[in-house]
Design an enzyme around this catalytic site. Sequence first.
Site, PDB file in Angstrom:
ATOM      1  N   ASP A  14       0.856  -1.191   0.000  1.00 17.77           N
ATOM      2  CA  ASP A  14       0.000   0.000   0.000  1.00 17.77           C
ATOM      3  C   ASP A  14       0.894   1.243   0.000  1.00 17.77           C
ATOM      4  O   ASP A  14       1.705   1.412   0.905  1.00 17.77           O
ATOM      5  CB  ASP A  14      -0.874  -0.042   1.275  1.00 17.77           C
ATOM      6  N   ASP A  70      -3.329   2.591  -5.801  1.00 15.81           N
ATOM      7  CA  ASP A  70      -2.204   2.686  -4.862  1.00 15.81           C
ATOM      8  C   ASP A  70      -1.993   1.446  -4.007  1.00 15.81           C
ATOM      9  O   ASP A  70      -1.281   1.501  -3.017  1.00 15.81           O
ATOM     10  CB  ASP A  70      -2.378   3.915  -3.962  1.00 15.81           C
ATOM     11  N   GLU A  71      -2.597   0.344  -4.364  1.00 14.65           N
ATOM     12  CA  GLU A  71      -2.365  -0.868  -3.569  1.00 14.65           C
ATOM     13  C   GLU A  71      -2.537  -2.123  -4.411  1.00 14.65           C
ATOM     14  O   GLU A  71      -3.294  -2.137  -5.386  1.00 14.65           O
ATOM     15  CB  GLU A  71      -3.278  -0.916  -2.337  1.00 14.65           C
TER      16      GLU A  71
END
Lengths: 416, 87
Positions: free
Chosen positions: A16, A111-112
């Site tokens: 993350d 974003d992860e």
Amino acid sequence: MKNDYNHARPMVIHIDLNSCFATVEQQARPRLRGRPVAIVNRRTDHTMIVTASYEAKAMGVKLGMRLKDAKKLCPDLIGLESDPPKYRYVYHQLMRIMQDYSAHVRMKSIDEGVIDFSESTLAMQNRDLVDIGWEIKQRLWNEVGCAMNCNVGIATNRFLAKTAASLHKPNGLDVITGDNLRDVFATLELTDLTGIAGQFEKRLNGVGIFTPLQFLDADPVTLQKIVFKSIVGLEWHQRLRGWEVDKRDFPMRTAGRQYVLDGYKMPRAEVLKRLHHLCEETGAKVRSQGLVARGVSVHARSYSDTGRGWGGSYWHARSMAAVPFFSDQAIYEQAKRLFESAPVFVKEIGVSCYELSEPDESQLHLFGDELARDKSLTNAVDQINSRYGKRVVHSADTLTTKMVKEKIPFGSTRYM
Amino acid sequence: MDDETFLNERVDVVASFGTGLNPCAPVKFRRKNGRIIEISEIGLRHPTTQGNRMVHMFDVTDGGADYRLEFDAERLTWTLSLEADHS
């Protein structure tokens, strides 16, 4: 159903990026490092904060706060307009690094992402996942930039890996196993668990569950019959114990776009131009996945003077077509017709297509020639735009809608 | 946000081309007014496409202000598109 905790070796890594967009901006502009930064979608003080850097969060700045209000809490706050191509680049770099370790990488959002090592090669499985976690952090520093930090979580399933990744922000690396599960849960609030907020929290509280440990110890029948009122309750029972229940992909059900209008009391003709723009983007999304749609849904948030200040309400309408469609024009025609009953003053509009499916070419249609012509024209426009740039060819109606900018692709990574 | 100036200024650039992950690195550039900016750090380089044309965006700083240089890989031109001073 398994009642015991999963004591198997953790094989799932969750990565993350920390405050992703703000961190990317701090990476791109070295002079912003260590300073409070907020990312917004529009260059006005009334706009909502999309991401805040850790320095800004430490000063009380929260996501969803208006930039104007955030500056009262943090006068030095630097507001920056979002730059989606930059974030997309970092997303692709993160994915490239993760794919060097396994072919089983699933990006959950911009974003992860998750690496499932249970299906990796034996050589990779024999490596220590903690070492791999540190290696990924190091590679992110080396290959993207020294300001790029990420949280790494390692566990036996996706849910606990994500939970582990949120334990020590920023730049943490944590492992949750069957042995330390209870110790970790003892340090968390119920709403720290991904997926538990608002209504679910109230329902859990209603049966006397106020902490993750009480949730963990809850009877599966209570969870299924009373709290979640479906099989979701049993899934939570398994998920909390470290058993994998989230290893699945969901088919694309809708595609759409929404937009907060750039002015109050906007004439209807101007609103429709922006709606047309949204329809063009929605059409491009549907076609990019090789799909056709059957339904169009439009929504609007209205505002009105209630006498005690400005109030607002939500309006929506939807319709199904007899035959599938895919062109921007077809979407806009339906959306425009539905929008005739929309409130007069609106501050936000949105359009989405639903009942998406693969095109059925086998069945001959009464208006086959017309459809074929429509398809050829749409394909030609898509090809030109793909070759010469987005929106090189578009409707003359949307010539003046440049203010409807590209949106940060939160959530789905289908259009990355 | 008022500290940012969007530009479309062609600039002369001295760049180094080497090996490794980021083989192209602008070193300094000269603006239209003759001012020479020495780049002290490249924050991020990311490619974008304008249709089939590849344009590389370099976010750089000279320690006093942040700049964005755009390198058009088809036309081989450098453009200064942003100057930001958040001091």
